[in-house]
Design an enzyme around this catalytic site. Structure first.
Site, PDB file in Angstrom:
ATOM      1  N   GLU A 100      -4.446 -16.580   8.760  1.00  0.00           N
ATOM      2  CA  GLU A 100      -5.614 -15.766   9.255  1.00  0.00           C
ATOM      3  C   GLU A 100      -6.165 -17.015   9.716  1.00  0.00           C
ATOM      4  O   GLU A 100      -7.839 -17.259   9.825  1.00  0.00           O
ATOM      5  CB  GLU A 100      -5.860 -15.279   8.907  1.00  0.00           C
ATOM      6  CG  GLU A 100      -5.148 -13.961   7.814  1.00  0.00           C
ATOM      7  CD  GLU A 100      -5.558 -13.211   6.327  1.00  0.00           C
ATOM      8  OE1 GLU A 100      -7.500 -13.529   6.260  1.00  0.00           O
ATOM      9  OE2 GLU A 100      -4.918 -12.559   5.544  1.00  0.00           O
ATOM     10  N   ASN A 148       0.594 -17.743   8.732  1.00  0.00           N
ATOM     11  CA  ASN A 148       0.987 -16.288   8.605  1.00  0.00           C
ATOM     12  C   ASN A 148      -0.631 -15.404   9.482  1.00  0.00           C
ATOM     13  O   ASN A 148      -1.587 -16.454   8.532  1.00  0.00           O
ATOM     14  CB  ASN A 148       0.714 -15.982   7.305  1.00  0.00           C
ATOM     15  CG  ASN A 148       0.737 -14.325   6.686  1.00  0.00           C
ATOM     16  OD1 ASN A 148       1.729 -13.426   7.434  1.00  0.00           O
ATOM     17  ND2 ASN A 148       0.155 -14.046   5.199  1.00  0.00           N
ATOM     18  N   HIS A 186      -0.108  -5.395   7.892  1.00  0.00           N
ATOM     19  CA  HIS A 186      -1.271  -4.327   7.578  1.00  0.00           C
ATOM     20  C   HIS A 186      -1.530  -2.849   8.148  1.00  0.00           C
ATOM     21  O   HIS A 186      -2.861  -3.482   9.120  1.00  0.00           O
ATOM     22  CB  HIS A 186      -2.559  -4.804   6.270  1.00  0.00           C
ATOM     23  CG  HIS A 186      -2.264  -5.715   5.506  1.00  0.00           C
ATOM     24  ND1 HIS A 186      -1.234  -5.498   3.696  1.00  0.00           N
ATOM     25  CD2 HIS A 186      -2.102  -7.684   5.701  1.00  0.00           C
ATOM     26  CE1 HIS A 186      -1.145  -6.707   3.803  1.00  0.00           C
ATOM     27  NE2 HIS A 186      -1.991  -7.484   4.154  1.00  0.00           N
ATOM     28  N   GLU A 238       3.679  -8.679   4.788  1.00  0.00           N
ATOM     29  CA  GLU A 238       2.484  -8.186   3.646  1.00  0.00           C
ATOM     30  C   GLU A 238       2.237  -6.640   4.392  1.00  0.00           C
ATOM     31  O   GLU A 238       1.402  -6.170   4.036  1.00  0.00           O
ATOM     32  CB  GLU A 238       0.747  -8.777   3.989  1.00  0.00           C
ATOM     33  CG  GLU A 238       0.945 -10.033   3.857  1.00  0.00           C
ATOM     34  CD  GLU A 238       0.041 -11.103   3.819  1.00  0.00           C
ATOM     35  OE1 GLU A 238      -1.328  -9.863   3.197  1.00  0.00           O
ATOM     36  OE2 GLU A 238      -0.285 -12.347   3.924  1.00  0.00           O
ATOM     37  N   ASP A 291       1.947  -2.609   4.961  1.00  0.00           N
ATOM     38  CA  ASP A 291       1.602  -1.252   3.626  1.00  0.00           C
ATOM     39  C   ASP A 291       1.024  -0.446   5.133  1.00  0.00           C
ATOM     40  O   ASP A 291       0.248  -1.249   5.779  1.00  0.00           O
ATOM     41  CB  ASP A 291       0.957  -1.974   2.760  1.00  0.00           C
ATOM     42  CG  ASP A 291      -0.649  -2.544   3.048  1.00  0.00           C
ATOM     43  OD1 ASP A 291      -1.095  -2.690   4.026  1.00  0.00           O
ATOM     44  OD2 ASP A 291      -1.383  -2.946   2.272  1.00  0.00           O
TER      45      ASP A 291
END
Length: 333
Positions: free
Chosen positions: A141, A183, A219, A249, A251
């Site tokens: 990030e 990432n 996400h 990651e 969701d």
């Protein structure tokens, strides 16, 4: 601890086996607390996933709580579980602006001092797991959300923007065989942030920095689902740079959706289905990881204080429509 390797447990129709048959890893973030005391969690994890990543246990603060002390106990427990169950492990994460200990953030450092701390941290942590992991999220990030530039962090302020290149070179030196990833979130499709990520990794590649791939966190939510065509185009342009892509990651938040619970879960399942289809169609998309095994252990209620059902297993670790959707996609040829 559960171990399904060599057992008669029905793995044949599991997501891990179906994914292996399609040549990709299927994984999840693991929270060590339920890993240590929830037998259902252990069983579902071992049965359905062939790749794991620590949700928190390898981040800077937990693993390096004091200047001259490291604590690998929790992270080692995850690695041991993975070995017992023939799972690959992704390391997460070496350099981030969050989860930093007070000894690091409350002191004033010269550039040389902070470079030495970064070197020592990466050398110690990557070296501890040398030969045991398949990948590391080296830098996490680093791109700002509101502008096409690097995020303002302790690393950038004190060391400068070249901290990113340094981190990759340090990690490669500590373990030349582990695959090194950048990432980030919010850059799955096409747009300002994904353009900034692309520019960053392209520049690293051009300078011979040992970056192997890009992690797309994924996400996402029912209100703002990713566009499959744009995600495919983004993955392709990263492939053109010679970079692997992993969905790292995923969701899907449901609280901002409309309709009944059944309608929300059906919409959620379609998003998971779409992203798995995109990954399978891309020659450089090699892994698909969720950010949690089941809704009970999702970070969203804990961190965002928002009740939600973002994962493919429910509060009791029973399969949801998204689970069936992923199975359908993986079974198709």
């Amino acid at each position: 601890m559960v171990s399904l390797v060599g057992s008669t447990h029905p793995l044949k129709n599991s997501l891990r086996t179906l994914a292996q048959n399609r040549g990709i890893g299927f994984g999840t973030a693991v929270w060590v607390k339920p890993l240590s005391n929830d037998s259902t969690y252990q069983e579902v994890l071992a049965r359905e996933f062939n790749m794991v990543t620590p949700e928190n246990e390898m981040k800077f603060e937990p693993v390096h709580p004091e200047r001259d002390r490291y604590d690998f106990k929790a992270a080692d427990a995850l690695v041991d579980f993975a070995k017992d169950n023939n799972m690959q492990v992704r390391g997460h994460t070496l350099v981030w602006h969050e989860s930093l200990p007070d000894w690091l953030t409350q002191a004033k450092w010269t550039r040389e001092e902070l470079m030495n701390i970064l070197q020592q941290h990466i050398t110690e942590v990557v070296g501890h797991y040398r030969g045991q992991l398949v990948a590391w999220d080296v830098v996490n990030e680093a791109i700002a959300d509101d502008k096409n530039d690097l995020r303002d962090t302790i690393w950038r302020r004190v060391i400068g923007p070249d901290y990113i290149e340094m981190a990759f070179r340090m990690a490669h030196e500590a373990d030349p065989n582990v695959h090194l990833f950048y990432n980030d979130y919010g850059g799955e499709g096409l747009g300002r942030k994904s353009d900034a990520i692309y520019a960053l990794v392209k520049n690293l590649r051009q300078r011979g920095v040992p970056i192997y791939g890009v992690g797309l966190q994924m996400h996402v939510s029912l209100k703002n689902p990713p566009n499959p065509e744009q995600v495919a185009a983004n993955i392709k342009r990263l492939n053109d740079l010679g970079l692997e892509v992993q969905i790292t990651e995923m969701d899907v938040k449901t609280f901002d959706g409309t309709g009944t619970r059944a309608q929300k879960l059906a919409a959620q399942a379609q998003i998971y289905r779409n992203m798995m289809q995109v990954c399978l169609a891309a020659q450089n998309c090699k892994a698909f990881l969720l950010w949690g095994v089941g809704d009970r252990y999702s970070w969203i209620p804990r961190i965002l204080k928002q009740p939600d059902s973002p994962l493919i297993f429910d509060e009791s670790l029973r399969p949801k429509p998204a689970y069936s959707a992923l199975k359908e996609v993986l079974k198709k040829r």
